[in-house]
Design a protein around this motif. Structure first.
Motif, PDB file in Angstrom:
ATOM      1  N   LEU A  38       0.908  -1.125   0.094  1.00 15.54           N
ATOM      2  CA  LEU A  38       0.119  -0.017  -0.072  1.00 15.54           C
ATOM      3  C   LEU A  38       0.866   1.442  -0.169  1.00 15.54           C
ATOM      4  CD1 LEU A  38      -2.862   1.512   0.142  1.00 15.54           C
ATOM      5  CD2 LEU A  38      -2.657   1.087   2.696  1.00 15.54           C
ATOM      6  N   GLN A  90      -0.494  -2.599   7.685  1.00 17.26           N
ATOM      7  CA  GLN A  90      -1.238  -1.797   6.687  1.00 17.26           C
ATOM      8  C   GLN A  90      -2.243  -0.758   7.397  1.00 17.26           C
ATOM      9  OE1 GLN A  90      -4.671  -2.167   5.827  1.00 17.26           O
ATOM     10  NE2 GLN A  90      -4.890  -1.930   3.643  1.00 17.26           N
ATOM     11  N   LEU A 115      -2.564   2.697   5.686  1.00 16.65           N
ATOM     12  CA  LEU A 115      -3.793   3.471   5.078  1.00 16.65           C
ATOM     13  C   LEU A 115      -4.241   4.900   5.866  1.00 16.65           C
ATOM     14  CD1 LEU A 115      -6.273   2.545   3.336  1.00 16.65           C
ATOM     15  CD2 LEU A 115      -7.260   1.487   5.457  1.00 16.65           C
TER      16      LEU A 115
END
Lengths: 224, 233, 265
Positions: free
Chosen positions: A95, A121, A125
């Motif tokens: 990501l 993650q 994010l």
């Protein structure tokens, strides 16, 4: 603030590696615990209110500007399974790559430099949401939605479910998503005063057991 | 058939985080990445194995496999000992092999980076896609050039049918030519159809498992590598 | 309007016990002394026979607890170099009591440098229509060692469970090591579904924190051949600690799984 960026970030086609992960759904299917649409819905409800809520809290806190490396510790403490910690960091790394291209930003660069092997993650994010001009609640929505969107897509492939039925599962969980995102954002507001202990820590025993079981399987379609 | 085609490489965009940059983090020059795609059973893994055996003495090579269900391709390469185990890695593709090489290349890029981190400077990374259909193509963010492998036993009308793999791959390998008499495939028609479909892109008719069968493919890779090195200098 | 003489009292449970039991263990020569051993309310604390230099305490439930509205707390502190083992004499049963309000049962454990603490209570049973919020908060010094075992039974035989929320929070050297919040029963979405308990009624955990695990971190491993009877996983945490999590159909299978994963003395 730029709310439309949320559509880009939460899009299942956002190229951040999620398509190869089932969020535990593959193991639940393999073990026979999810066999149909009803089982998928219960799986998603449980995941959303446990690891989904945790991810939403971490993402909201990162979006609110809380120190990412302290959130990394909080994420480790909330992720007992080493397979899940590994998956979270792999997805975080993927990501981070996509987010740095989409929303170039010093904070993302700093996190990439501090965690070359990947940060959790949800932390990435939240930081990506921040760099995209989104609010903590937006980040919480993206994380919460992702916690069930991945398993639904994977289960459509694994059980050859009718995709309309599967999408209806997501629609039926909309009120739960609202609740989880709001709770996560509210917790993130308290983190500056109360520290990471303010963040949700929902835990699901079978998700931990299943993650380790899945990691031992020689034949699998999904990475997690 | 012709092997010259120097216009293979995408522009080296300067954004460091994307896959199409010519540099690794830290400014080091990265390896040439070649993708191998094609239908199930056409001989992708055999091609990778033969390329490794032929080129491993002169080049530092690593392989990424995109196995659909198991680590079978990676394990075949390990069993055949075409490269040391640390030079072969497998990624899962979530039942969508074409997504992992085209729409969301994250896991493959991560595998490539990990290989370069662990092994130091590499010359060549071969990325083998999971067996898919005729529409599978690699993103330019992942590979610098792609080889599409079909075989005569899959039907001699495949080149005529076209599809992105046949028409746009940088090298088309029509494999298992030794089987042509047994399956009634018309090699000349396949070569003619391929040439018609592929503008001026090169095509090789060969049988990679036969002695010397991999040589035209290996030569094509050597030429790409020479271009890549010159391009980066 | 006449000002009231005192601010209104905060909302209190109409009924319910408030009790805090306190234990303190200190190093005394080659043994561990218990300068504080103060039972309260339902907690009757008994000194048990020491085990080498380890002091042992058994908690006896003097009345049925916790009931709705109760506010129960146990604090145990192990000072530098002392060793303490705590258990309970019988299972704890959360019952509905006179009110629908939730009960709280907070355990706070602290272990100083070179101290060790073993917290090994009997199972907690969540009876139908009970409502319990349990916390277990543990602060460990860098060289402290911990052995904790918690077991939960969701409902007595043939009944559904009540509402049960448990938060286990462990800090080591001030940094978070483990933070888990589990919720079962009515009001816990998906609790009996395929992500959380899936029909299992006995859930247990063993947590071991030991600086020596830094030298030899164990690998994750799985236990239990029959998923219907139960499954357990041993997971190394991000620190010198392992957590065993077991799910079983009943306490018999739970004990077997926990013993297979980590036989306890």
């Amino acid at each position: 603030m730029n709310r439309a960026a949320l559509l880009v970030l939460a899009d299942g086609r956002f190229p951040a590696g999620g398509h190869a992960h089932s969020g535990g759904a593959e193991e639940a299917v393999t073990a026979g615990r999810v066999r149909d649409v009803a089982g998928l819905e219960e799986f998603c409800r449980g995941r959303l209110h446990t690891s989904g809520l945790v991810a939403a809290g971490l993402a909201a806190a990162a979006a609110a500007g809380y120190e990412p490396l302290l959130l990394e510790e909080a994420a480790d403490a909330r992720t007992a399974s080493p397979a899940l910690r590994h998956t979270s960091r792999r997805l975080g790394r993927q990501l981070l790559r996509a987010a740095r291209s989409a929303w170039p930003c010093a904070e993302l660069e700093a996190l990439a430099a501090a965690r070359p092997r990947g940060a959790h993650q949800p932390v990435v994010l939240g930081l990506a949401a921040r760099c995209a001009g989104l609010m903590p609640l937006d980040a919480a929505y993206a994380a919460a939605y992702e916690s069930i969107g991945g398993p639904v897509t994977a289960t459509v492939r694994l059980l050859r479910l009718d995709p309309f039925d599967a999408t209806a599962v997501l629609a039926r969980l909309a009120a739960d998503l609202d609740h989880v995102a709001a709770a996560a954002a509210e917790a993130a507001q308290r983190i500056h005063a109360d520290g990471p202990a303010a963040l949700p820590a929902g835990s699901a025993p079978l998700l931990d057991i299943a993650a380790e079981q899945h990691a031992t399987r020689a034949a699998r379609l999904f990475a997690s | 058939m012709h092997l010259q085609h120097s216009d293979t490489f995408p522009d080296g965009h300067p954004h460091g985080s994307g896959g199409s940059s010519g540099e690794r983090p830290g400014g080091r020059h990265r390896a040439l990445r070649i993708g191998l795609g094609g239908p199930v059973g056409s001989g992708k893994t055999a091609t990778v194995a033969a390329l490794c055996r032929t080129l491993r003495e002169e080049l530092s090579i690593a392989v990424v496999t995109n196995d659909i269900y198991t680590r079978e391709d990676a394990e075949f390469l390990l069993r055949e000992a075409v490269l040391p185990a640390e030079r072969i890695t497998a990624v899962q593709t979530g039942a969508c092999p074409h997504t992992a090489i085209r729409d969301d290349i994250s896991a493959n890029l991560e595998a490539v980076e990990d290989l370069e981190d662990h092994l130091g400077t590499l010359d060549l990374i071969l990325i083998e896609s999971g067996g898919d259909n005729l529409t599978a193509t690699f993103s330019k963010g992942l590979v610098d050039a792609q080889i599409f492998v079909i075989d005569v036993a899959g039907g001699d009308d495949i080149p005529r049918k076209g599809g992105p793999g046949v028409t746009t791959s940088d090298l088309l390998v029509i494999n298992k030519t030794d089987l042509a008499p047994h399956v009634g495939a018309d090699l000349q028609a396949m070569a003619r159809d391929a040439e018609a479909q592929r503008d001026r892109l090169p095509t090789v008719l060969t049988a990679v498992k036969t002695p010397g069968g991999i040589i035209p493919v290996a030569d094509w890779i050597r030429a790409r590598l020479a271009d890549w090195t010159a391009h980066a200098a | 309007m006449t000002p009231s003489p005192s601010p209104p009292a905060p909302a209190q449970p109409a009924l319910g016990v408030r009790a805090t039991a306190r234990i303190r263990a200190t190093r005394a020569g080659g043994a561990t002394a218990l300068p504080t051993l103060a039972g309260d309310g339902p907690f009757d604390l008994r000194r048990a026979r020491p085990h080498g230099d380890q002091a042992r305490v058994c908690i006896l439930g003097a009345m049925s607890a916790p009931l709705g509205g109760d506010r129960l707390r146990i604090e145990a502190t192990v000072d530098h170099g002392a060793h303490l083992h705590i258990t309970t004499a019988a299972a704890t049963i959360a019952l509905r009591g006179p009110t629908d309000e939730h009960a709280t049962y907070d355990v706070h454990l602290t272990a100083a440098e070179h101290a060790s603490l073993q917290w090994l209570p009997q199972p907690l049973i969540s009876a139908a229509r009970s409502n319990l919020r349990q916390t277990c908060t543990i602060d460990l010094a860098p060289t402290a060692r911990l052995l904790l075992r918690e077991q939960v039974v969701l409902g007595r035989v043939g009944e559904p469970p009540g509402r049960l929320a448990t938060r286990l929070t462990v800090h080591r050297d001030g940094r978070p090591l483990l933070d888990q919040h589990t919720m079962y029963g009515p009001g816990a979405p998906g609790w009996d579904g395929p992500a959380i308990a899936a029909g299992h009624r006995a859930i247990g955990q063993i947590l071991i924190v030991d600086p020596a695990l830094d030298q030899q971190p164990p690998h994750a491993s799985l236990f239990g051949d029959d998923p219907a009877a139960g499954q357990a996983v041993l997971t190394p945490l991000a620190g010198p600690a392992v957590l065993i999590t077991a799910l079983a159909s009943d306490t018999l299978h739970l004990h077997r799984l926990l013993n297979a994963a980590r036989p306890l003395p």
